[in-house]
Design a protein around this motif. Structure first.
Motif, PDB file in Angstrom:
ATOM      1  N   SER A   1       0.821  -1.220   0.000  1.00 43.23           N
ATOM      2  CA  SER A   1       0.000   0.000   0.000  1.00 43.23           C
ATOM      3  C   SER A   1       0.854   1.268   0.000  1.00 43.23           C
ATOM      4  N   GLU A   2       2.172   1.086   0.123  1.00 41.30           N
ATOM      5  CA  GLU A   2       3.121   2.203   0.185  1.00 41.30           C
ATOM      6  C   GLU A   2       2.747   3.192   1.287  1.00 41.30           C
ATOM      7  N   ARG A   3       2.535   2.637   2.483  1.00 45.89           N
ATOM      8  CA  ARG A   3       2.163   3.431   3.646  1.00 45.89           C
ATOM      9  C   ARG A   3       2.901   2.942   4.878  1.00 45.89           C
ATOM     10  N   ILE A   4       3.017   3.827   5.846  1.00 42.61           N
ATOM     11  CA  ILE A   4       3.555   3.457   7.147  1.00 42.61           C
ATOM     12  C   ILE A   4       2.405   2.896   7.967  1.00 42.61           C
ATOM     13  N   THR A   5       2.644   1.759   8.619  1.00 41.77           N
ATOM     14  CA  THR A   5       1.608   1.080   9.393  1.00 41.77           C
ATOM     15  C   THR A   5       2.024   0.973  10.853  1.00 41.77           C
ATOM     16  N   LEU A   6       1.085   1.211  11.747  1.00 39.90           N
ATOM     17  CA  LEU A   6       1.260   0.986  13.175  1.00 39.90           C
ATOM     18  C   LEU A   6       0.193  -0.022  13.582  1.00 39.90           C
ATOM     19  N   MET A   7       0.622  -1.269  13.738  1.00 37.56           N
ATOM     20  CA  MET A   7      -0.306  -2.366  14.004  1.00 37.56           C
ATOM     21  C   MET A   7      -1.031  -2.170  15.338  1.00 37.56           C
ATOM     22  N   GLY A   8      -2.331  -2.429  15.331  1.00 39.64           N
ATOM     23  CA  GLY A   8      -3.137  -2.396  16.542  1.00 39.64           C
ATOM     24  C   GLY A   8      -3.484  -1.009  17.051  1.00 39.64           C
ATOM     25  N   ALA A   9      -3.115   0.029  16.321  1.00 46.02           N
ATOM     26  CA  ALA A   9      -3.353   1.389  16.807  1.00 46.02           C
ATOM     27  C   ALA A   9      -4.661   1.952  16.263  1.00 46.02           C
ATOM     28  N   THR A  10      -5.197   2.895  16.998  1.00 44.36           N
ATOM     29  CA  THR A  10      -6.363   3.674  16.573  1.00 44.36           C
ATOM     30  C   THR A  10      -6.051   5.138  16.865  1.00 44.36           C
ATOM     31  N   LYS A  11      -6.853   6.037  16.308  1.00 45.75           N
ATOM     32  CA  LYS A  11      -6.690   7.459  16.647  1.00 45.75           C
ATOM     33  C   LYS A  11      -6.816   7.641  18.155  1.00 45.75           C
ATOM     34  N   GLU A  12      -7.760   6.947  18.742  1.00 45.79           N
ATOM     35  CA  GLU A  12      -8.007   7.086  20.179  1.00 45.79           C
ATOM     36  C   GLU A  12      -6.815   6.609  21.000  1.00 45.79           C
ATOM     37  N   SER A  13      -6.181   5.503  20.579  1.00 43.51           N
ATOM     38  CA  SER A  13      -5.031   5.003  21.346  1.00 43.51           C
ATOM     39  C   SER A  13      -3.837   5.945  21.220  1.00 43.51           C
ATOM     40  N   LEU A  14      -3.678   6.583  20.055  1.00 46.00           N
ATOM     41  CA  LEU A  14      -2.605   7.566  19.918  1.00 46.00           C
ATOM     42  C   LEU A  14      -2.917   8.828  20.712  1.00 46.00           C
ATOM     43  N   GLU A  15      -4.167   9.263  20.685  1.00 48.25           N
ATOM     44  CA  GLU A  15      -4.543  10.464  21.431  1.00 48.25           C
ATOM     45  C   GLU A  15      -4.395  10.268  22.938  1.00 48.25           C
ATOM     46  N   ALA A  16      -4.435   9.021  23.407  1.00 49.49           N
ATOM     47  CA  ALA A  16      -4.289   8.734  24.832  1.00 49.49           C
ATOM     48  C   ALA A  16      -2.832   8.825  25.294  1.00 49.49           C
ATOM     49  N   ARG A  17      -1.894   8.874  24.360  1.00 46.26           N
ATOM     50  CA  ARG A  17      -0.476   9.008  24.727  1.00 46.26           C
ATOM     51  C   ARG A  17      -0.216  10.428  25.216  1.00 46.26           C
ATOM     52  N   PRO A  18       0.811  10.580  26.068  1.00 49.51           N
ATOM     53  CA  PRO A  18       1.153  11.935  26.519  1.00 49.51           C
ATOM     54  C   PRO A  18       1.517  12.835  25.340  1.00 49.51           C
ATOM     55  N   ALA A  19       1.108  14.081  25.411  1.00 50.74           N
ATOM     56  CA  ALA A  19       1.425  15.047  24.357  1.00 50.74           C
ATOM     57  C   ALA A  19       2.921  15.348  24.374  1.00 50.74           C
ATOM     58  N   PHE A  20       3.472  15.551  23.186  1.00 50.96           N
ATOM     59  CA  PHE A  20       4.875  15.930  23.033  1.00 50.96           C
ATOM     60  C   PHE A  20       4.942  17.412  22.695  1.00 50.96           C
ATOM     61  N   GLN A  21       5.779  18.122  23.428  1.00 48.03           N
ATOM     62  CA  GLN A  21       6.016  19.523  23.116  1.00 48.03           C
ATOM     63  C   GLN A  21       7.516  19.703  22.935  1.00 48.03           C
ATOM     64  N   SER A  22       7.903  20.199  21.781  1.00 50.12           N
ATOM     65  CA  SER A  22       9.327  20.372  21.531  1.00 50.12           C
ATOM     66  C   SER A  22       9.839  21.586  22.285  1.00 50.12           C
ATOM     67  N   THR A  23      11.096  21.534  22.631  1.00 52.20           N
ATOM     68  CA  THR A  23      11.763  22.662  23.267  1.00 52.20           C
ATOM     69  C   THR A  23      12.970  23.029  22.423  1.00 52.20           C
ATOM     70  N   PRO A  24      13.286  24.299  22.322  1.00 53.51           N
ATOM     71  CA  PRO A  24      14.449  24.691  21.515  1.00 53.51           C
ATOM     72  C   PRO A  24      15.738  24.107  22.096  1.00 53.51           C
ATOM     73  N   LEU A  25      16.674  23.813  21.216  1.00 50.25           N
ATOM     74  CA  LEU A  25      17.963  23.302  21.675  1.00 50.25           C
ATOM     75  C   LEU A  25      18.717  24.404  22.408  1.00 50.25           C
ATOM     76  N   ARG A  26      19.372  24.023  23.478  1.00 54.21           N
ATOM     77  CA  ARG A  26      20.169  24.986  24.249  1.00 54.21           C
ATOM     78  C   ARG A  26      21.604  24.952  23.750  1.00 54.21           C
ATOM     79  N   ARG A  27      22.183  26.086  23.631  1.00 51.95           N
ATOM     80  CA  ARG A  27      23.600  26.160  23.276  1.00 51.95           C
ATOM     81  C   ARG A  27      24.390  26.223  24.563  1.00 51.95           C
ATOM     82  N   GLY A  28      25.433  25.409  24.612  1.00 52.49           N
ATOM     83  CA  GLY A  28      26.139  25.272  25.851  1.00 52.49           C
ATOM     84  C   GLY A  28      27.396  25.975  25.956  1.00 52.49           C
TER      85      GLY A  28
END
Length: 85
Positions: free
Chosen positions: A58-85
């Protein structure tokens, strides 16, 4: 990203390599956008890259056993800018 029932459940927004972020296991992860419309307003969640499979028929990425609801139940990811050291 689709499940095995050929239902659209999200879209890969980015890839993070060599990371230990939030509840995700160390290693490469996909940042997947769930919900929203035309790439806007969705929620970002992390999925271990090893959980995603390329479906060549099908030329698609597959995540077996997943639903929109199961993904939405995961913790949200928020990116943070990289810190220069």
């Amino acid at each position: 990203v689709y499940n095995e029932r050929n239902e659209s459940i999200g879209e890969v927004d980015d890839l993070l390599l060599n990371t230990a972020v939030g509840n995700a296991a160390p290693g490469p992860v996909a940042v997947v956008q769930v919900g929203g419309f035309l790439g806007m307003g969705g929620r970002l969640v992390l999925v271990p890259l090893g959980d995603l499979r390329w479906n060549s028929s099908s030329e698609r990425i597959t995540l077996m056993g997943a639903t929109k609801e199961s993904l939405e139940a995961r913790p949200a990811f928020q990116s943070t800018p990289l810190r220069r050291g």
